[in-house]
Design a protein around this motif. Structure first.
Motif, PDB file in Angstrom:
ATOM      1  N   GLU A 211       4.247  48.081  48.120  1.00 41.64           N
ATOM      2  CA  GLU A 211       4.961  49.130  48.023  1.00 41.64           C
ATOM      3  C   GLU A 211       5.677  49.272  46.643  1.00 41.64           C
ATOM      4  O   GLU A 211       5.617  50.588  46.389  1.00 41.64           O
ATOM      5  N   ARG A 212       5.777  48.523  45.941  1.00 34.76           N
ATOM      6  CA  ARG A 212       6.317  48.755  44.561  1.00 34.76           C
ATOM      7  C   ARG A 212       5.369  48.800  43.517  1.00 34.76           C
ATOM      8  O   ARG A 212       5.673  49.251  42.422  1.00 34.76           O
ATOM      9  N   GLY A 213       4.093  49.008  43.925  1.00 37.38           N
ATOM     10  CA  GLY A 213       2.963  49.179  43.114  1.00 37.38           C
ATOM     11  C   GLY A 213       1.848  48.338  43.400  1.00 37.38           C
ATOM     12  O   GLY A 213       0.743  48.624  42.680  1.00 37.38           O
ATOM     13  N   GLY A 214       2.205  47.189  43.704  1.00 42.16           N
ATOM     14  CA  GLY A 214       0.988  46.199  43.797  1.00 42.16           C
ATOM     15  C   GLY A 214       0.056  46.023  42.511  1.00 42.16           C
ATOM     16  O   GLY A 214      -1.075  45.979  42.791  1.00 42.16           O
ATOM     17  N   ARG A 215       0.768  45.650  41.361  1.00 43.80           N
ATOM     18  CA  ARG A 215      -0.185  45.851  40.342  1.00 43.80           C
ATOM     19  C   ARG A 215      -1.018  44.719  39.876  1.00 43.80           C
ATOM     20  O   ARG A 215      -1.868  44.737  39.267  1.00 43.80           O
ATOM     21  N   ASP A 216      -0.993  43.802  40.655  1.00 38.65           N
ATOM     22  CA  ASP A 216      -1.569  42.513  40.453  1.00 38.65           C
ATOM     23  C   ASP A 216      -1.931  41.925  41.846  1.00 38.65           C
ATOM     24  O   ASP A 216      -1.467  42.275  42.915  1.00 38.65           O
ATOM     25  N   ASN A 217      -2.698  40.800  41.834  1.00 34.47           N
ATOM     26  CA  ASN A 217      -3.048  40.234  43.063  1.00 34.47           C
ATOM     27  C   ASN A 217      -1.691  39.437  43.452  1.00 34.47           C
ATOM     28  O   ASN A 217      -0.928  38.854  42.802  1.00 34.47           O
ATOM     29  N   ILE A 218      -1.342  39.175  44.882  1.00 36.69           N
ATOM     30  CA  ILE A 218      -0.338  38.728  45.359  1.00 36.69           C
ATOM     31  C   ILE A 218      -0.749  37.515  46.290  1.00 36.69           C
ATOM     32  O   ILE A 218      -1.371  37.658  47.254  1.00 36.69           O
ATOM     33  N   SER A 219      -0.079  36.066  45.887  1.00 39.20           N
ATOM     34  CA  SER A 219      -0.199  35.379  46.768  1.00 39.20           C
ATOM     35  C   SER A 219       0.901  34.619  47.395  1.00 39.20           C
ATOM     36  O   SER A 219       1.795  34.273  46.395  1.00 39.20           O
TER      37      SER A 219
END
Length: 246
Positions: free
Chosen positions: A227-235
């Protein structure tokens, strides 16, 4: 008895997920359990290859290790991964320059063993709030330590993604090692910078405090980062290490 949950998400800006996670509540060789988070870097498929190869090599090394000290097992396993990635990159133009962060953890009773290279993080959250156990190997972190910039400024610094140490970029890697005493209320959070670049520590703590269980907590962390932008992969790996203990 451990309770754990892991999740990885490509995010909203990237087409490929270069993160790789591994979670085993069961013994891996002489380790009673093993948890790994890796964030690969490199062009084309090199970052994806590096994170995957690092995790698999660490698991293989730990499985075969005759050692009994968790710290030494983790350290030698990461060194083995470093050697493999460095040699593969040196022998292939397509993989040249690849590397990966690694944060590894093992719980043994009320003791937590941690090994870290790069800027993926491990936190312990409990009755005393949330504390980052690992230290980022990044240019911005070095600036903070030297007093050049503050934490608030660092969050939006244009060079915050430049890391100063990674697995596979040099023939030998220095591994940071930590041992932590755990309390009954403690939860362990392992994550890549796709989470921590989007949410600060206090926001992470509020989500951990507000959700019902570790599955909902992990899913909510990923949702909030996107929601904040998801600028990178998230693990994310979440561990309740002392679940059910009186």
């Amino acid at each position: 008895m451990l309770k754990t949950f892991s999740i990885t998400d490509t995010g909203r800006r990237r087409k490929v997920n270069q993160d790789y996670v591994y979670s085993s509540e069961r013994p891996v060789g002489n380790l009673p359990n093993l948890f790994l988070v890796a964030d690969g870097m490199g062009g084309h498929n090199a970052g994806d290859y590096a994170s995957r190869a690092a995790v698999r090599t660490i698991v293989e090394s730990a499985s075969a290790s005759p050692l009994t000290d968790p710290v030494r097992i983790l350290q030698e396993a990461i060194q083995a991964a470093n050697t493999l990635i460095y040699e593969r990159a040196d022998g292939s133009a397509e993989l040249q320059g690849m590397g990966t962060t690694v944060v590894a953890a093992c719980c043994q009773g009320e003791r937590l063993y941690v090994a870290n290279v790069g800027d993926s993080r491990l936190y312990v959250a409990g009755s005393q709030g949330i504390r980052q156990i690992t230290r980022d190997h990044s240019w911005v972190e070095e600036m903070i330590v030297r007093g050049g910039i503050g934490r608030a400024e660092a969050r939006n610094h244009p060079d915050k993604n430049i890391i100063t140490r990674a697995v596979g970029t040099e023939d030998v890697v220095k591994v940071d090692l930590f041992e932590v005493d755990l309390e009954k209320e403690d939860e362990i959070l392992m994550c890549t910078d796709g989470l921590t670049n989007m949410l600060d520590d206090e926001e992470i703590r509020m989500i951990l405090d507000g959700a019902r269980d570790i599955v909902e907590k992990a899913q909510e962390l990923v949702r909030a980062a996107n929601e904040r932008g998801g600028r990178d992969n998230i693990s994310v790996i979440l561990i309740d290490p002392l679940s059910g203990r009186i």
